[in-house]
Design a protein around this motif. Sequence first.
Motif, PDB file in Angstrom:
ATOM      1  N   TYR A   1     -52.430 -22.989  54.404  1.00  0.00           N
ATOM      2  CA  TYR A   1     -51.607 -22.496  53.285  1.00  0.00           C
ATOM      3  C   TYR A   1     -52.284 -22.680  51.930  1.00  0.00           C
ATOM      4  CZ  TYR A   1     -47.915 -22.219  56.752  1.00  0.00           C
ATOM      5  OH  TYR A   1     -47.190 -21.884  57.854  1.00  0.00           O
ATOM      6  N   LEU A   2     -53.390 -23.411  51.908  1.00  0.00           N
ATOM      7  CA  LEU A   2     -54.087 -23.632  50.631  1.00  0.00           C
ATOM      8  C   LEU A   2     -54.813 -22.353  50.210  1.00  0.00           C
ATOM      9  CD1 LEU A   2     -55.522 -27.162  51.430  1.00  0.00           C
ATOM     10  CD2 LEU A   2     -53.772 -26.662  49.710  1.00  0.00           C
ATOM     11  N   SER A   3     -55.001 -22.195  48.908  1.00  0.00           N
ATOM     12  CA  SER A   3     -55.592 -20.959  48.373  1.00  0.00           C
ATOM     13  C   SER A   3     -56.962 -20.636  48.940  1.00  0.00           C
ATOM     14  CB  SER A   3     -55.752 -21.066  46.860  1.00  0.00           C
ATOM     15  OG  SER A   3     -54.536 -21.276  46.252  1.00  0.00           O
ATOM     16  N   MET A   4     -57.744 -21.665  49.245  1.00  0.00           N
ATOM     17  CA  MET A   4     -59.114 -21.402  49.706  1.00  0.00           C
ATOM     18  C   MET A   4     -59.236 -21.529  51.216  1.00  0.00           C
ATOM     19  SD  MET A   4     -61.882 -22.082  46.905  1.00  0.00           S
ATOM     20  CE  MET A   4     -62.542 -20.584  47.553  1.00  0.00           C
ATOM     21  N   ASN A   5     -58.190 -21.117  51.941  1.00  0.00           N
ATOM     22  CA  ASN A   5     -58.194 -21.267  53.408  1.00  0.00           C
ATOM     23  C   ASN A   5     -59.277 -20.421  54.089  1.00  0.00           C
ATOM     24  OD1 ASN A   5     -57.176 -18.745  53.052  1.00  0.00           O
ATOM     25  ND2 ASN A   5     -55.167 -19.151  53.934  1.00  0.00           N
ATOM     26  N   TYR A   6     -59.938 -19.565  53.326  1.00  0.00           N
ATOM     27  CA  TYR A   6     -60.958 -18.680  53.897  1.00  0.00           C
ATOM     28  C   TYR A   6     -62.369 -19.234  53.727  1.00  0.00           C
ATOM     29  CZ  TYR A   6     -61.084 -17.538  48.945  1.00  0.00           C
ATOM     30  OH  TYR A   6     -61.140 -17.641  47.589  1.00  0.00           O
TER      31      TYR A   6
ATOM     32  N   ASP B   1     -51.827 -25.766  43.647  1.00  0.00           N
ATOM     33  CA  ASP B   1     -52.254 -25.269  44.957  1.00  0.00           C
ATOM     34  C   ASP B   1     -51.587 -26.076  46.078  1.00  0.00           C
ATOM     35  OD1 ASP B   1     -53.586 -23.879  46.911  1.00  0.00           O
ATOM     36  OD2 ASP B   1     -55.603 -24.540  46.336  1.00  0.00           O
ATOM     37  N   ILE B   2     -51.644 -27.386  45.961  1.00  0.00           N
ATOM     38  CA  ILE B   2     -51.069 -28.237  47.013  1.00  0.00           C
ATOM     39  C   ILE B   2     -49.549 -28.020  47.082  1.00  0.00           C
ATOM     40  CG2 ILE B   2     -50.705 -30.637  47.768  1.00  0.00           C
ATOM     41  CD1 ILE B   2     -53.471 -31.237  46.339  1.00  0.00           C
ATOM     42  N   MET B   3     -48.918 -27.919  45.939  1.00  0.00           N
ATOM     43  CA  MET B   3     -47.460 -27.721  45.919  1.00  0.00           C
ATOM     44  C   MET B   3     -47.052 -26.369  46.498  1.00  0.00           C
ATOM     45  SD  MET B   3     -46.282 -30.504  44.926  1.00  0.00           S
ATOM     46  CE  MET B   3     -44.555 -30.104  44.744  1.00  0.00           C
ATOM     47  N   GLN B   4     -47.805 -25.303  46.127  1.00  0.00           N
ATOM     48  CA  GLN B   4     -47.420 -23.992  46.670  1.00  0.00           C
ATOM     49  C   GLN B   4     -47.653 -23.958  48.177  1.00  0.00           C
ATOM     50  OE1 GLN B   4     -49.304 -21.293  47.990  1.00  0.00           O
ATOM     51  NE2 GLN B   4     -51.245 -22.388  47.843  1.00  0.00           N
ATOM     52  N   ALA B   5     -48.719 -24.624  48.629  1.00  0.00           N
ATOM     53  CA  ALA B   5     -49.001 -24.663  50.070  1.00  0.00           C
ATOM     54  C   ALA B   5     -47.853 -25.363  50.807  1.00  0.00           C
ATOM     55  CB  ALA B   5     -50.322 -25.386  50.325  1.00  0.00           C
ATOM     56  N   LEU B   6     -47.413 -26.487  50.260  1.00  0.00           N
ATOM     57  CA  LEU B   6     -46.305 -27.237  50.867  1.00  0.00           C
ATOM     58  C   LEU B   6     -45.035 -26.395  50.928  1.00  0.00           C
ATOM     59  CD1 LEU B   6     -46.526 -30.808  49.331  1.00  0.00           C
ATOM     60  CD2 LEU B   6     -46.276 -30.259  51.752  1.00  0.00           C
ATOM     61  N   GLN B   7     -44.765 -25.739  49.806  1.00  0.00           N
ATOM     62  CA  GLN B   7     -43.525 -24.953  49.750  1.00  0.00           C
ATOM     63  C   GLN B   7     -43.524 -23.828  50.776  1.00  0.00           C
ATOM     64  OE1 GLN B   7     -43.444 -24.035  45.614  1.00  0.00           O
ATOM     65  NE2 GLN B   7     -42.584 -26.031  45.081  1.00  0.00           N
ATOM     66  N   VAL B   8     -44.654 -23.110  50.865  1.00  0.00           N
ATOM     67  CA  VAL B   8     -44.703 -21.985  51.814  1.00  0.00           C
ATOM     68  C   VAL B   8     -44.667 -22.515  53.251  1.00  0.00           C
ATOM     69  CG1 VAL B   8     -45.933 -19.889  52.508  1.00  0.00           C
ATOM     70  CG2 VAL B   8     -45.976 -20.607  50.126  1.00  0.00           C
TER      71      VAL B   8
END
Length: 254
Positions: free
Chosen positions: A177-182, A150-157
């Motif tokens: 950008y984190l998966s649980m941003n909602y 999750d942290i890595m995908q957030a950083l990449q995007v």
Amino acid sequence: MSLFQSSTRIIPSAPAVPRHIAIIMDGNGRWAKQRFLPRVAGHQRGVEALRETVKACRDLGVEYLTVFAFSSENWRRPSDEVSFLMQLFMKVLEREVANLHENNIRLRIIGDRSRFDEKLNRYIEEAERLTAGNGGLTFTIAANYGGRWDIMQALQVMLKDKQGQCVNFSEAELEPYLSMNYAPEPDLFIRTGGEQRISNFLLWQMAYTELYFTGILWPAFDREALQAAIHSYQARERRFGRTSEQLQKGHPDA
Ligand code: IPE
Ligand code: IPE
Ligand code: MG
């Protein structure tokens, strides 16, 4: 404003009933083994326990329930167990989504979907679309999820969005950008099955979450067990870095 309020910057309110409960549903295999059943029978019964938990959370007024259904490390299991779990996930989506929808529950799936087959991805998208307008409980299933992923995908995007021109960035810039941003961060984390570890679940989001471990195996988890976890939570003092004195009534920082 994003709903994601980081407990390292903002002190969240501590309501009597946790707003967000995150659960590692562990112990299915051992539950089955105790009964001389195949491991997969435990997964099947685990779905029943999950249905009860969703209902109980809705009745108690919990706003967000997030469960760990399959970790990014679970691919290491025997391939027949992995494919059983994928099939079960698909069946659950097929069978339960209409019911969730009728109950005003919003379903969300977090995790890396790239390893799921097309059909499963289609079910996921349809379920999310159907329930997107529901304002009751938000029920999130973490599937092929890992906290580090999750942290890595957030950083990449984020870096892609900022076209690599971002050297110094803050927590607040990464969080959308984190998966649980909602969702707000989990107030209470429950792990069944007796193991006392996080197993790469919501690493970022659980910075200040209250942790609760129980030996109850997931298929045996019920309303009463959930109440026990909530009672334990209610007896805790959430300080978020402050002193106990600061939390007393009448104190300027209270
Ligand atoms: C949790 O139960 C479910 C998944 C990881 C999919 P386990 O399958 O890990 O059960 P135990 O820990 O072997 O008893
Ligand atoms: C964690 O359970 C993941 C899920 C419940 C989906 P595991 O049973 O896979 O965890 P470890 O590997 O024993 O820590
Ligand atoms: Mg396990």
